[in-house]
Scaffold this active site. Structure first.
Site, short mmCIF file in Angstrom:
data_model
loop_
_atom_site.label_atom_id
_atom_site.label_comp_id
_atom_site.label_asym_id
_atom_site.label_seq_id
_atom_site.Cartn_x
_atom_site.Cartn_y
_atom_site.Cartn_z
N CYS A 11 3.05 -0.60 -10.34
CA CYS A 11 3.66 -1.10 -9.30
C CYS A 11 2.50 -1.56 -8.10
O CYS A 11 1.46 -1.97 -8.69
CB CYS A 11 4.45 0.06 -8.57
SG CYS A 11 3.93 1.53 -7.97
N ARG A 17 6.75 3.90 -7.05
CA ARG A 17 7.65 3.37 -8.32
C ARG A 17 6.87 3.97 -9.51
O ARG A 17 7.52 4.67 -10.29
CB ARG A 17 8.21 2.22 -8.17
CG ARG A 17 9.08 1.62 -6.97
CD ARG A 17 8.86 0.29 -6.97
NE ARG A 17 7.86 -0.28 -6.31
CZ ARG A 17 7.55 -1.73 -6.08
NH1 ARG A 17 8.27 -2.50 -6.50
NH2 ARG A 17 6.36 -1.97 -5.78
N ASP A 128 11.21 -2.03 -3.87
CA ASP A 128 10.33 -1.40 -3.29
C ASP A 128 10.75 -0.46 -2.12
O ASP A 128 11.42 -1.07 -1.18
CB ASP A 128 9.24 -2.40 -2.63
CG ASP A 128 8.00 -1.84 -1.87
OD1 ASP A 128 8.03 -0.49 -1.62
OD2 ASP A 128 6.99 -2.48 -1.72
P1 4NP Z 1 4.86 1.30 -4.75
O1 4NP Z 1 5.25 1.18 -3.10
O2 4NP Z 1 4.32 -0.04 -4.93
O3 4NP Z 1 6.15 1.60 -5.28
O4 4NP Z 1 3.81 2.40 -4.84
C1 4NP Z 1 4.45 0.83 -2.25
C2 4NP Z 1 3.30 1.56 -1.63
C3 4NP Z 1 2.54 0.91 -0.71
C4 4NP Z 1 2.71 -0.14 -0.07
C5 4NP Z 1 3.83 -1.04 -0.40
C6 4NP Z 1 4.54 -0.48 -1.52
N1 4NP Z 1 1.90 -0.57 0.85
O5 4NP Z 1 2.22 -1.85 1.22
O6 4NP Z 1 0.88 -0.08 1.31
#
Ligand code: 4NP
Length: 160
Positions: A11, A17, A128
């Site tokens: 991800c 995720r 997300d």
């Molecule tokens: P992930 O979620 O990609 O599912 O781990 C996110 C975690 C952090 C961020 C965005 C999505 N961020 O912008 O820091």
């Protein structure tokens, strides 16, 4: 014995995720007695959260479904495309980020969208949840439970 089949879930941040997918898949693999045959890992296309534990809200949602959350965030590396057998992208942007690291151009066939394995959901991407509320985290777990079971079924059926 044949080498284990290696799965990498990807991800953006590797704190919501993809660690959920990794831990859900490990749970299902363990329940099926296949832990020696299937190995799981996860990574993020960004380096925003390197070294961090999974997001606390994501961990709560996973724990509520009986899934323990382990691991620390790491960034995807081009060597991952050589080393893993199958790489699962949570959304289209992750998919593009993974392919951008395929310098040899030889590994694109290993990269698939996680939602392609859903049996009970029609979503094409894992949304997300980072900037949303608790419902979004619960939904991610439900969706990933479905996709992970479908993925395991296909691996066991040797369709991958
Ligand atoms: P992930 O979620 O990609 O599912 O781990 C996110 C975690 C952090 C961020 C965005 C999505 N961020 O912008 O820091």
């Amino acid at each position: 014995m044949a080498a284990p089949y290696r799965l990498l879930f990807v991800c953006l941040g590797n704190i919501c995720r993809s660690p959920s997918a990794e831990n859900i898949m490990n749970h299902l693999v363990s329940q099926s007695g296949l832990s020696d045959q299937i190995q799981c890992d996860s990574a993020g296309t960004s380096g925003y959260h390197i070294g961090e534990k999974p997001d606390r809200r994501m961990t709560q949602a996973a724990n509520a479904q009986g899934i323990e959350m382990k691991g620390r965030s790491r960034q995807l590396d081009s060597s991952d495309l050589e080393e893993f057998d199958l790489i699962l992208a949570m959304d289209r942007s992750n998919y593009d980020g993974i392919l951008a690291l395929d310098r040899s151009g030889q590994n694109a066939h290993k990269v698939k969208m996680m939602c392609d394995f859903c049996q009970n959901h029609t979503d094409t991407e894992v949304p997300d949840p980072y900037y949303g509320g608790a419902d979004g985290f619960k939904y991610v777990i439900d969706l990933l439970m479905d996709a992970s079971q479908g993925l395991l079924d296909q691996i066991v059926a040797e369709e991958l």
